[in-house]
Design an enzyme around this catalytic site. Structure first.
Site, PDB file in Angstrom:
ATOM      1  N   ASP A   1       0.874  -1.163   0.000  1.00  0.00           N
ATOM      2  CA  ASP A   1       0.000   0.000   0.000  1.00  0.00           C
ATOM      3  C   ASP A   1       0.920   1.224   0.000  1.00  0.00           C
ATOM      4  OD1 ASP A   1      -2.310   1.643   0.335  1.00  0.00           O
ATOM      5  OD2 ASP A   1      -1.913   1.700   2.496  1.00  0.00           O
TER       6      ASP A   1
ATOM      7  N   ASP B   1      -0.125   5.119   1.025  1.00  0.00           N
ATOM      8  CA  ASP B   1      -0.365   6.062   2.125  1.00  0.00           C
ATOM      9  C   ASP B   1      -0.276   5.357   3.470  1.00  0.00           C
ATOM     10  OD1 ASP B   1      -0.794   8.100   0.303  1.00  0.00           O
ATOM     11  OD2 ASP B   1      -2.963   7.855   0.303  1.00  0.00           O
TER      12      ASP B   1
ATOM     13  N   ASP C   1      -3.461  12.465  -0.005  1.00  0.00           N
ATOM     14  CA  ASP C   1      -4.556  13.374  -0.355  1.00  0.00           C
ATOM     15  C   ASP C   1      -4.691  14.486   0.677  1.00  0.00           C
ATOM     16  OD1 ASP C   1      -5.336  12.056  -2.683  1.00  0.00           O
ATOM     17  OD2 ASP C   1      -6.678  10.703  -1.623  1.00  0.00           O
TER      18      ASP C   1
ATOM     19  N   ASP D   1      -4.994   3.320  -3.095  1.00  0.00           N
ATOM     20  CA  ASP D   1      -6.169   4.124  -3.428  1.00  0.00           C
ATOM     21  C   ASP D   1      -5.808   5.607  -3.504  1.00  0.00           C
ATOM     22  OD1 ASP D   1      -8.774   4.689  -4.060  1.00  0.00           O
ATOM     23  OD2 ASP D   1      -9.587   4.367  -2.047  1.00  0.00           O
TER      24      ASP D   1
ATOM     25  N   ASP E   1      -2.281  -0.716   5.683  1.00  0.00           N
ATOM     26  CA  ASP E   1      -2.730  -0.151   6.957  1.00  0.00           C
ATOM     27  C   ASP E   1      -4.229   0.112   7.018  1.00  0.00           C
ATOM     28  OD1 ASP E   1      -3.338   3.076   6.596  1.00  0.00           O
ATOM     29  OD2 ASP E   1      -2.018   2.244   5.081  1.00  0.00           O
TER      30      ASP E   1
END
Length: 268
Positions: free
Chosen positions: A9, A11, A20, A95, A175
């Site tokens: 992942d 972030d 973001d 994402d 996470d």
């Protein structure tokens, strides 16, 4: 190659914050973001925020400079480079969006370590405005997973990766709640590395029996490095480690065992 695919992942896993929120806060748009947050899906909101920042005169250069300042634990980059040197196939599943991730990985000097980045499209349009679009176009069709946000089901992406690799172990690091669905797709030959006290770790703890993969938690970048390198080196044969990365192997274990590691810092 080691026969191991390591999927990160982004972030709060590779970097220590949510990219973001970082961009919105650093460019002074937090209040507007909070006003719009209840009105639309997150991915759509970020596209809207890029439009608003463009109207306020913020340039792509401004966004790039903010991204280059993201905080990252100082042991994460060595961990990624060690996994790459040990012959693992490294990939990103996030994402966030392609523009953010590519900008940050290139700035950190580790983009070449990754064979694939799976994330939401992010690109600069003809007006010089950053556009952020959904990975799955939920306006056209639903991915059908009730565990994931409408714009991305990481579980479906994991299934696609699994279909293209044969007899390889997967190590997945994440996470957020969005990392729970892909953890359910892992097999008993795989490893799940959830960040302790974060949403995916809490979900796994509540539903441990649903996962086939071995679970190895981590707390910070120092812990990530220790656990990841240990999993890799115990999964691949010792002969392969000695033949291909003898010096790195000795250095990594000496470093992890004896070196006092610094606290997280901001990348200049």
């Amino acid at each position: 190659m080691s026969g191991i695919v390591v999927i990160f992942d982004f972030d709060k896993t590779i970097i220590d914050i949510d990219s973001d929120n970082w961009v919105v806060d650093e460019l002074g748009a937090t209040d507007l973001f909070n006003q719009l947050l209840p009105t639309m899906p997150w991915n759509s909101l970020m596209d809207k925020m890029m439009e608003e920042l463009h109207l306020q005169g913020k340039s792509i250069k401004d966004i790039e400079e903010v991204l280059k300042r993201v905080p990252i634990h100082p042991r994460v980059i060595p961990a990624i480079k060690a996994a790459y040197a040990l012959g693992c196939d490294l990939r990103v599943l996030s994402d966030a969006n392609m523009f953010y991730i590519e900008t940050i990985l290139k700035h950190l000097g580790i983009r070449e370590c990754f064979s694939e980045v799976n994330t939401n499209p992010g690109f600069v349009d003809e007006e010089g405005k950053l556009r952020i679009l959904p990975y799955h176009d939920f306006h056209t069709f639903s991915h059908g997973c009730n565990l994931c946000p409408p714009n991305m089901c990481k579980g479906k992406i994991i299934e696609r990766i699994q279909a293209t690799i044969e007899k390889k172990n997967i190590i997945y690091l994440g996470d957020g709640a969005g990392d729970y669905c892909p953890s359910l797709k892992l097999t008993k030959e795989d490893y799940m590395m959830p960040r302790k006290d974060f949403p995916v770790w809490e979900l796994i703890c509540k539903n441990r029996g649903l996962l086939q993969a071995e679970v190895h938690e981590w707390v910070d970048g120092e812990d990530l490095e220790r656990v990841l390198v240990q999993l890799i080196t115990t999964t691949i044969s010792m002969d392969e480690v000695v033949d291909n990365t003898n010096q790195l192997f000795d250095y990594k274990f000496e470093t992890i065992a004896h070196k006092v590691l610094p606290k997280p810092v901001y990348v200049p």
